[in-house]
Structures are given as structure tokens and as C-alpha cells.
Design a protein around this motif. Structure first.
Motif, short mmCIF file in Angstrom:
data_model
loop_
_atom_site.label_atom_id
_atom_site.label_comp_id
_atom_site.label_asym_id
_atom_site.label_seq_id
_atom_site.Cartn_x
_atom_site.Cartn_y
_atom_site.Cartn_z
N LYS A 55 9.35 -50.23 69.33
CA LYS A 55 9.43 -50.34 67.87
C LYS A 55 8.74 -51.59 67.34
N ASN A 56 8.53 -52.58 68.22
CA ASN A 56 7.84 -53.80 67.81
C ASN A 56 6.38 -53.83 68.25
N HIS A 57 5.94 -52.80 68.95
CA HIS A 57 4.55 -52.65 69.40
C HIS A 57 4.22 -51.16 69.28
N VAL A 58 4.01 -50.71 68.05
CA VAL A 58 4.02 -49.27 67.78
C VAL A 58 2.72 -48.58 68.19
N PRO A 59 2.81 -47.36 68.72
CA PRO A 59 1.61 -46.56 68.96
C PRO A 59 0.88 -46.33 67.63
N HIS A 60 -0.44 -46.46 67.63
CA HIS A 60 -1.16 -46.37 66.37
C HIS A 60 -2.63 -46.07 66.59
N ILE A 61 -3.29 -45.64 65.51
CA ILE A 61 -4.73 -45.44 65.49
C ILE A 61 -5.31 -46.47 64.53
N THR A 62 -6.06 -47.42 65.05
CA THR A 62 -6.64 -48.48 64.22
C THR A 62 -7.77 -47.94 63.36
N LEU A 63 -7.75 -48.30 62.08
CA LEU A 63 -8.86 -48.03 61.17
C LEU A 63 -9.68 -49.29 60.90
N LEU A 64 -9.00 -50.43 60.88
CA LEU A 64 -9.66 -51.71 60.64
C LEU A 64 -8.78 -52.85 61.15
N GLN A 65 -9.40 -53.80 61.84
CA GLN A 65 -8.75 -55.07 62.18
C GLN A 65 -9.57 -56.19 61.55
N CYS A 66 -8.88 -57.17 60.97
CA CYS A 66 -9.59 -58.28 60.33
C CYS A 66 -8.63 -59.42 60.02
N LYS A 68 -10.05 -37.30 68.47
CA LYS A 68 -11.31 -36.73 68.00
C LYS A 68 -11.73 -37.38 66.69
N LYS A 69 -12.98 -37.82 66.64
CA LYS A 69 -13.51 -38.48 65.43
C LYS A 69 -14.04 -37.40 64.48
N ASN A 70 -13.13 -36.79 63.74
CA ASN A 70 -13.57 -35.76 62.79
C ASN A 70 -14.02 -36.41 61.48
N GLU A 71 -14.55 -35.60 60.58
CA GLU A 71 -15.14 -36.12 59.35
C GLU A 71 -14.10 -36.81 58.47
N GLN A 87 -14.31 -40.71 57.39
CA GLN A 87 -14.38 -41.08 55.97
C GLN A 87 -13.27 -42.06 55.59
N LEU A 88 -12.07 -41.84 56.14
CA LEU A 88 -10.96 -42.74 55.87
C LEU A 88 -11.25 -44.13 56.42
N HIS A 89 -11.75 -44.19 57.64
CA HIS A 89 -12.14 -45.46 58.27
C HIS A 89 -13.14 -46.21 57.40
N GLN A 90 -14.15 -45.52 56.93
CA GLN A 90 -15.19 -46.14 56.11
C GLN A 90 -14.63 -46.60 54.76
N GLU A 136 -14.98 -59.50 64.89
CA GLU A 136 -16.17 -58.69 65.19
C GLU A 136 -15.96 -57.20 64.93
N PHE A 137 -14.77 -56.83 64.49
CA PHE A 137 -14.42 -55.40 64.40
C PHE A 137 -15.39 -54.63 63.51
N VAL A 138 -15.65 -55.14 62.31
CA VAL A 138 -16.51 -54.40 61.37
C VAL A 138 -17.93 -54.28 61.93
N ASP A 139 -18.47 -55.36 62.46
CA ASP A 139 -19.86 -55.35 62.94
C ASP A 139 -20.06 -54.59 64.24
N LYS A 140 -19.07 -54.64 65.14
CA LYS A 140 -19.29 -54.10 66.48
C LYS A 140 -18.46 -52.87 66.83
N HIS A 141 -17.40 -52.59 66.06
CA HIS A 141 -16.50 -51.50 66.46
C HIS A 141 -16.24 -50.50 65.34
N SER A 142 -17.15 -50.45 64.37
CA SER A 142 -16.94 -49.59 63.20
C SER A 142 -18.12 -48.64 63.00
N PHE A 143 -17.92 -47.72 62.05
CA PHE A 143 -18.94 -46.75 61.67
C PHE A 143 -19.40 -45.93 62.88
N GLU A 144 -20.66 -46.03 63.30
CA GLU A 144 -21.11 -45.22 64.45
C GLU A 144 -20.42 -45.66 65.74
#
Length: 229
Positions: free
Chosen positions: A62-73, A120-123, A127-130, A168-176
Motif C-alpha cells: 500500500k506504500n509502494h503501489v503497482p502503477h503505470i507511469t505517465l510522467l516522472q519529474c 500495450k502502448k495503444n493510441e 495520447q494520455l502520456h503526451q 531525464e524522463f521527458v527527454d529519454k523515456h517519453s513519446f517514441e
């Protein structure tokens, strides 16, 4: 005369400290999706089995929850209400969409490997990530430090890999390079082979919420700061 000089000095000190800019408290955040109950439970099950093999790796709870990251910063803590505000209503764009857990991913050629549930990286997810990056980007700062994270209970320092990954998340781990997943931890590949065949279930699931957490070490989502359901 002396009294006048003292009053002038005190006035100067008061004015200086009143006008001096306040030091910003910078925090490390993760904008993320919490998976539905079935996917959440499977993540905990797999992580528990991995922890039996390697007690030193991350432990999901409960203090380290399973999750799907959209952005770290990093952001200034005083901007958190603004960040929460721009994210308000965004969950509605994905809450009815199906996500898919595709596989248990790890490097099978290694003796020991980090493992994760590949999503799966669906559309809709892309789009939500972006959109999250677009909305939060005006508040992102670069100069975070160890103090920006939830501290390790044993007093050990935040890892260098964590400190370098967040800015470095936006520059190296985002979009494509965006790689949606649920982190599970490090284990021997012989165990991971077994879990991939006998325990992991590729399932369709939905997101339970869009949330903002303060990050802990190794990208763990530890302190809930805001959520939208």
C-alpha cells in the motif's frame, strides 16, 4: 543617536529577510495510472514471489503501489495545487478504455534481471502520456535532490540511478521511447521463466484512477498527493 542607528539596523534586517525570496522545496513526482483490482492483485502476487527469491528488491504494497507511469519529474512543492488543477478531468479520457497486460518482460539471457509487466502502448495510452507532459511541463524543474524523494526507512541514500532517471524522463523515456509497464523487481531468470509460464496472465483491464504520487527510491510510488477517479 545610538537608538536611531539600532532602529535603522533592525529595519534593514527586517526588510531584507521579508523581501528575500523563499527557498523552494522541490519534490519528485510520478503522474500515474493505478490499475484495476484484478491487475493490481496479479502485480502483488508476482512481486511477492519475486521477493521470496530476492528480498532486497522492491516490495509492492500500500506504500509502494503497482502503477503505470505517465510522467516522472521534479516540481516546486508550492506548484502542486496547480499541477493537480491542470490534470483535473483528464482521467475521463481513458477511464472507459481497455488496457492490456501483454507479457512478463525481463532479459532472459541474463542470470538475474529486472522484471515488469509490459502494457500495450495503444493510441489512448500514448495520447494520455503526451497530454500529461504537455500540461505539467510548465511546472517542471531540473534541480531536484535526494531530499525531493520519500526517504528510505533504513536511512540509506537515494540511488544514483533514481536521481538521474527523473530529470531525464521527458527527454529519454517519453513519446517514441515511452514504455508503459508495471515494475516488479529483480529476480533470477530461472524463476522469471517459471512465473512467465505458470503465473502471469495476459489480461484486459481498466485504470482505477489517475494519480500523483511523491516518488521514493527506484521509481516507487510511495506518497499519494492527488487522485482523480
Amino acid at each position: 543617536m545610538k537608538n536611531n542607528m539600532l532602529l535603522s539596523f533592525l529595519f534593514f534586517v527586517f526588510t531584507f529577510f521579508s523581501c528575500a525570496p523563499k527557498k523552494q522545496n522541490i519534490i519528485a513526482i510520478d503522474v500515474l495510472l493505478i490499475p484495476s483490482e484484478e491487475m493490481y492483485a496479479q502485480s502483488l502476487q508476482l512481486n511477492s514471489l519475486i521477493n521470496q527469491n530476492n528480498p532486497e528488491t522492491i516490495k509492492l504494497d500500500k506504500n509502494h503501489v503497482p502503477h503505470i507511469t505517465l510522467l516522472q519529474c521534479f516540481i516546486n512543492e508550492e506548484d502542486l495545487p496547480k499541477v493537480n488543477g491542470v490534470l483535473e478531468g483528464l482521467f475521463n479520457t481513458i477511464k472507459n478504455d481497455s488496457l492490456k497486460a501483454e507479457s512478463l518482460f525481463y532479459y532472459s539471457e541474463k542470470e538475474e534481471s529486472f522484471s515488469m509487466i509490459a502494457i500495450k502502448k495503444n493510441e489512448q495510452l500514448l495520447q494520455l502520456h503526451q497530454k500529461v507532459i504537455e500540461l505539467v511541463k510548465p511546472f517542471i524543474v531540473k534541480n531536484g535532490s535526494e531530499k525531493s524523494f520519500v526517504q528510505n526507512p533504513d536511512g540509506s541514500p537515494i540511488s544514483e540511478s533514481t536521481l538521474s532517471y527523473v530529470p531525464e524522463f521527458v527527454d529519454k523515456h517519453s513519446f517514441e521511447n515511452f514504455d508503459p509497464h508495471i515494475s516488479l523487481g529483480v529476480a533470477q531468470t530461472t524463476l522469471l521463466d517459471s512465473l512467465a509460464l505458470q503465473v502471469f496472465k495476459p489480461i484486459q483491464f481498466k485504470a482505477e484512477s489517475l494519480s500523483v504520487y511523491q516518488l521514493g527510491d527506484h521509481g516507487t510510488a510511495q506518497k499519494l498527493l492527488w487522485e482523480s477517479k
